[in-house]
Design an enzyme around this catalytic site. Sequence first.
Site, PDB file in Angstrom:
ATOM      1  N   PRO A 274      78.083 103.501  53.619  1.00 12.89           N
ATOM      2  CA  PRO A 274      76.616 104.277  53.350  1.00 12.89           C
ATOM      3  C   PRO A 274      76.314 104.066  52.765  1.00 12.89           C
ATOM      4  CG  PRO A 274      77.699 105.889  53.947  1.00 12.89           C
ATOM      5  CD  PRO A 274      78.979 104.528  53.870  1.00 12.89           C
ATOM      6  N   CYS A 345      47.772  93.890  41.727  1.00 13.10           N
ATOM      7  CA  CYS A 345      46.693  92.463  42.446  1.00 13.10           C
ATOM      8  C   CYS A 345      47.058  91.996  43.228  1.00 13.10           C
ATOM      9  CB  CYS A 345      46.663  91.944  41.477  1.00 13.10           C
ATOM     10  SG  CYS A 345      45.960  92.711  39.917  1.00 13.10           S
ATOM     11  N   TYR A 374      66.741 102.171  48.797  1.00 11.90           N
ATOM     12  CA  TYR A 374      65.903 100.830  48.474  1.00 11.90           C
ATOM     13  C   TYR A 374      64.574 101.420  48.227  1.00 11.90           C
ATOM     14  CZ  TYR A 374      69.807  99.301  51.160  1.00 11.90           C
ATOM     15  OH  TYR A 374      71.027  99.653  51.279  1.00 11.90           O
TER      16      TYR A 374
HETATM   17  C1  LIG Z   1      74.168  97.271  51.454  1.00 14.51           C
HETATM   18  C2  LIG Z   1      74.984  97.361  51.587  1.00 14.51           C
HETATM   19  C3  LIG Z   1      75.861  98.640  52.503  1.00 14.51           C
HETATM   20  C4  LIG Z   1      74.867 100.046  52.277  1.00 14.51           C
HETATM   21  O1  LIG Z   1      73.669  99.427  53.926  1.00 14.51           O
HETATM   22  P1  LIG Z   1      72.536 100.705  54.232  1.00 14.51           P
HETATM   23  O2  LIG Z   1      72.127 100.234  55.397  1.00 14.51           O
HETATM   24  O3  LIG Z   1      71.724 101.250  53.714  1.00 14.51           O
HETATM   25  O4  LIG Z   1      73.882 101.947  54.754  1.00 14.51           O
HETATM   26  C5  LIG Z   1      76.349  98.797  52.423  1.00 14.51           C
HETATM   27  N1  LIG Z   1      77.945  97.765  52.490  1.00 14.51           N
HETATM   28  C6  LIG Z   1      77.142  96.516  51.619  1.00 14.51           C
HETATM   29  C7  LIG Z   1      78.271  95.196  52.161  1.00 14.51           C
HETATM   30  C8  LIG Z   1      75.586  95.932  51.818  1.00 14.51           C
HETATM   31  O5  LIG Z   1      75.745  94.973  50.872  1.00 14.51           O
END
Ligand SMILES: *Cc1c(COP(=O)(O)O)cnc(C)c1O
Length: 423
Positions: A274, A345, A374
């Site tokens: 996660p 811009c 993010y």
């Molecule tokens: C981005 C990513 C995650 C995390 O995703 P979330 O939506 O932030 O939980 C987990 N595993 C992989 C392989 C990812 O690329």
Amino acid sequence: MHQFKYKAKDLYCEEIKIQDLVNRFGTPLYVYSYHTLIDHFWKLQRALTEIKPLICYSVKANSNLAILAALVDRGAGLDIVSGGELYRALKAGCPPQKIVYASVGKTNAEIEEAIKKKILFFNVESLAELQNINRIAARMKKTVNVAIRINPDVEPKTHKFITTGKITNKFGIDFERAYGIFLIRNRLANLNICGLHIHIGSQITESAPYIAALTKMADFIGRLKKIGVRLEYLNIGGGLGIIYDKETPQTAHNFANKVLPLLKETKLKIILEPGRFIVGNAGILATRVLYIKSTPKKKFIIVDAGMNDLIRPALYDAYHQILPLKAPQNAARRSEKADVVGPICESGDFFAKDRRLPRLSEGDYLAVLGAGAYGFSMSSNYNSRTRAEEVMVVKDKVFVIRKRESNSDLIAHEMIPPFLLRL
Ligand SMILES: *Cc1c(COP(=O)(O)O)cnc(C)c1O
């Protein structure tokens, strides 16, 4: 649940008035709540306690060393997607045996480094990559652990830019090709294929997509057993959604109730990755109102943070709740619709469109909520804007976890060829 709340008339992070933070550190300012971060990690850990999962926080959601260290300190592993993230993970003190590495485009240098550092395993996304890792492992005289990332072709019901488990996405390997790989596994002499991996998308608010994917995985594991494949790990990825607006995402508890029976049946060690679920609501972006501008059609609140600080609205049309640091009085009566925009811009440089907000004045401060995931990790120097400062609040204490960049940082790696130097 998060710890950004009004107490009397002021918005607080844990026990600190955010107004005091912006006065001290300036804006734009990322403010993280340590306890919100840790609480989310624990919620998931607790909900799945019967299977003792390894929770590998997804570094790309927010890769600040202090965030990583806080989670590693609580026993988290880390999910990485680049050599840079491996470097961060180790600097944050993560044991290599708790690091898993996904990415469709790992370079040889990245693969070698991760093998040297003895990470738990690679999540491998193609046959070509598998053969490449095997070649590198042979050259290094090592046996390397890998998990096959499966693309289970399920619909995660989320924004199309953040689905990753549909057959038209670039990620993972379809079941039939994966089965074919297991049939020729003896030819990959320097690999130990020890697990399967899925990650079907992000901001997934229901359990149905997980159930669909895991049901397919359970079938597949059954097929593999019949040809004598013995696996150790099932990595079910990340993707758990959070509340930005009016979503009613599954709680950790609901998620666990739904997936536990399927997970237990596999008898494999379970890994989760996660990102957003852990850090999303643990951070806000504080910004100052520079100008109020009225046009014949619209009202614009122009703030000092921009899409270079938080690109999610521009990139995904994402919704972020926006609150003034001073609680509005008689909010409903004096509210009005406005766009909250940054100084960059680009017309995509906005945080909210036609948002009903209390009447604001120049010099007021706003908090953009749900900015922990993010947010900073996708920030840039576009328009030669220095990146924001980041602070972490722990009850009544605050720690700077990244200094605001300076103008000299902006040009630190640039060089003017001598023939252009006229000094
Ligand atoms: C981005 C990513 C995650 C995390 O995703 P979330 O939506 O932030 O939980 C987990 N595993 C992989 C392989 C990812 O690329």
